[in-house]
Write an enzyme that holds these catalytic residues in place. Structure first.
Site, PDB file in Angstrom:
ATOM      1  CG  ASN A   8      23.643 -12.895  34.956  1.00  0.00           C
ATOM      2  OD1 ASN A   8      24.886 -13.989  35.334  1.00  0.00           O
ATOM      3  ND2 ASN A   8      23.770 -12.437  34.060  1.00  0.00           N
ATOM      4  CE  LYS A  10      26.348  -9.512  33.891  1.00  0.00           C
ATOM      5  NZ  LYS A  10      26.472  -8.303  33.004  1.00  0.00           N
ATOM      6  CG  HIS A  86      22.401 -11.867  29.604  1.00  0.00           C
ATOM      7  ND1 HIS A  86      23.379 -11.237  29.282  1.00  0.00           N
ATOM      8  CD2 HIS A  86      22.051 -11.741  30.914  1.00  0.00           C
ATOM      9  CE1 HIS A  86      23.546 -10.356  30.062  1.00  0.00           C
ATOM     10  NE2 HIS A  86      22.883 -10.511  31.031  1.00  0.00           N
ATOM     11  CD  GLU A  88      26.931  -9.807  29.992  1.00  0.00           C
ATOM     12  OE1 GLU A  88      27.027 -10.781  30.491  1.00  0.00           O
ATOM     13  OE2 GLU A  88      26.772  -8.750  30.418  1.00  0.00           O
ATOM     14  CD  GLU A 165      19.032  -8.174  31.578  1.00  0.00           C
ATOM     15  OE1 GLU A 165      19.160  -7.981  32.790  1.00  0.00           O
ATOM     16  OE2 GLU A 165      19.763  -8.822  31.026  1.00  0.00           O
ATOM     17  N   GLY A 171      25.296  -3.044  32.573  1.00  0.00           N
ATOM     18  CA  GLY A 171      26.672  -2.744  33.096  1.00  0.00           C
ATOM     19  C   GLY A 171      27.182  -1.507  32.587  1.00  0.00           C
ATOM     20  CB  SER A 207      22.506   0.151  35.021  1.00  0.00           C
ATOM     21  OG  SER A 207      23.533   0.115  34.205  1.00  0.00           O
TER      22      SER A 207
HETATM   23  C1  PEP Z   1      22.615  -8.408  33.655  1.00  0.00           C
HETATM   24  O1  PEP Z   1      23.741  -8.982  33.755  1.00  0.00           O
HETATM   25  O2  PEP Z   1      21.548  -8.873  33.064  1.00  0.00           O
HETATM   26  C2  PEP Z   1      22.697  -6.940  33.984  1.00  0.00           C
HETATM   27  C3  PEP Z   1      21.530  -6.300  34.172  1.00  0.00           C
HETATM   28  O3  PEP Z   1      23.997  -6.476  34.617  1.00  0.00           O
HETATM   29  P1  PEP Z   1      24.036  -5.062  35.365  1.00  0.00           P
HETATM   30  O4  PEP Z   1      23.010  -5.162  36.284  1.00  0.00           O
HETATM   31  O5  PEP Z   1      25.555  -4.846  35.735  1.00  0.00           O
HETATM   32  O6  PEP Z   1      23.624  -3.917  34.495  1.00  0.00           O
END
Ligand code: PEP
Length: 241
Positions: A8, A10, A86, A88, A165, A171, A207
């Protein structure tokens, strides 16, 4: 079940040239790449082995939906997967705070339109602090609302992938443990088997990087990873592959 890696990106990178370079570096079997919409066309011309995903898809197909991109338009670019829900986008300011009802509407339209869904669910920190059982209830509630009506569709395993998640892990550099992620994965799989008669892949996201990925990916109950930050660094992402 083969492991799946979803990259992803983003709102990255800035230029088409950089996007094409990144797509070439991550073009492997078993990888799904979700670039920003503006790079879908160039990514689709570049990718030979990896599949293409959209980071979102609107429920309407054509019409007066200013600023939205519909699942039907996405199919024009060879998009096969859509990430929905997601965190976000669920939490303002990105996406304006998507509700489970909106996510459900998008999910049903895209599924009926023939796209595969990667549905993100996961609890915030204050819920997890109350314990894993409270987190499971939270995730169950999200799944029941987001998947309402999906039991009436004839879904195949590849049509619906769940990405667990936990919001506090995204992040932050602080991932969940592989053991808790696996416990949640088992829970999600059993819910989906009971309610939708579906054998679903469950990915872990939050992460994941080249150093910690093997703990998650070697776990039999975790079918892959959704990767944000580390997917912008080809060297790091290649360690995951
Ligand atoms: C994500 O954007 O779904 C995500 C898991 O980001 P990161 O790997 O940066 O934590």
């Amino acid at each position: 079940m083969k492991k799946l890696l979803v990259a992803n990106w983003k709102t990255n990178p800035l230029t088409t040239k950089e996007a094409v370079k990144l797509a070439k570096a991550e073009d492997h079997k078993g990888v799904v790449i979700a670039p920003p919409h503006v790079f879908l066309e160039s990514a689709s011309k570049t990718l030979k082995k990896a599949k293409l995903a959209s980071q979102d898809a609107f429920w309407g197909d054509l019409g007066a939906y200013t600023g939205e991109i519909s699942w039907r338009q996405l199919k024009e670019f060879g998009v096969e997967y859509v990430i929905l829900g997601h965190s976000e986008r669920r939490n303002p300011p990105v996406g304006g705070g998507e509700t489970d009802e909106l996510i459900n509407k998008k999910l049903l339209s895209a599924l009926e339109g023939g796209l595969n869904i990667i549905l993100c669910v996961g609890e915030p920190k204050e819920i997890r602090e109350k314990g894993i059982e409270t987190a499971k209830n939270y995730v169950q509630n999200q799944l029941e609302k987001d998947l309402k009506g999906a039991e009436n569709l004839k879904l195949k395993t590849e049509n619906l992938i769940i990405a667990y998640e936990p919001i506090w892990a995204i992040g932050t550099g602080t991932p969940d443990t592989p053991e808790s992620a696996a416990e949640m994965s088992i829970f999600i799989k059993s819910l989906l088997t009971t309610n939708y008669s579906l054998q679903t892949k469950v990915l872990y996201g939050g992460s994941v990087n080249g150093r910690n990925s093997s703990g998650f990916l070697s776990h039999p109950e975790i079918d892959g990873a959704l990767v944000g930050g580390a997917s912008l660094n080809p060297e790091e992402f290649n360690k995951l592959i």
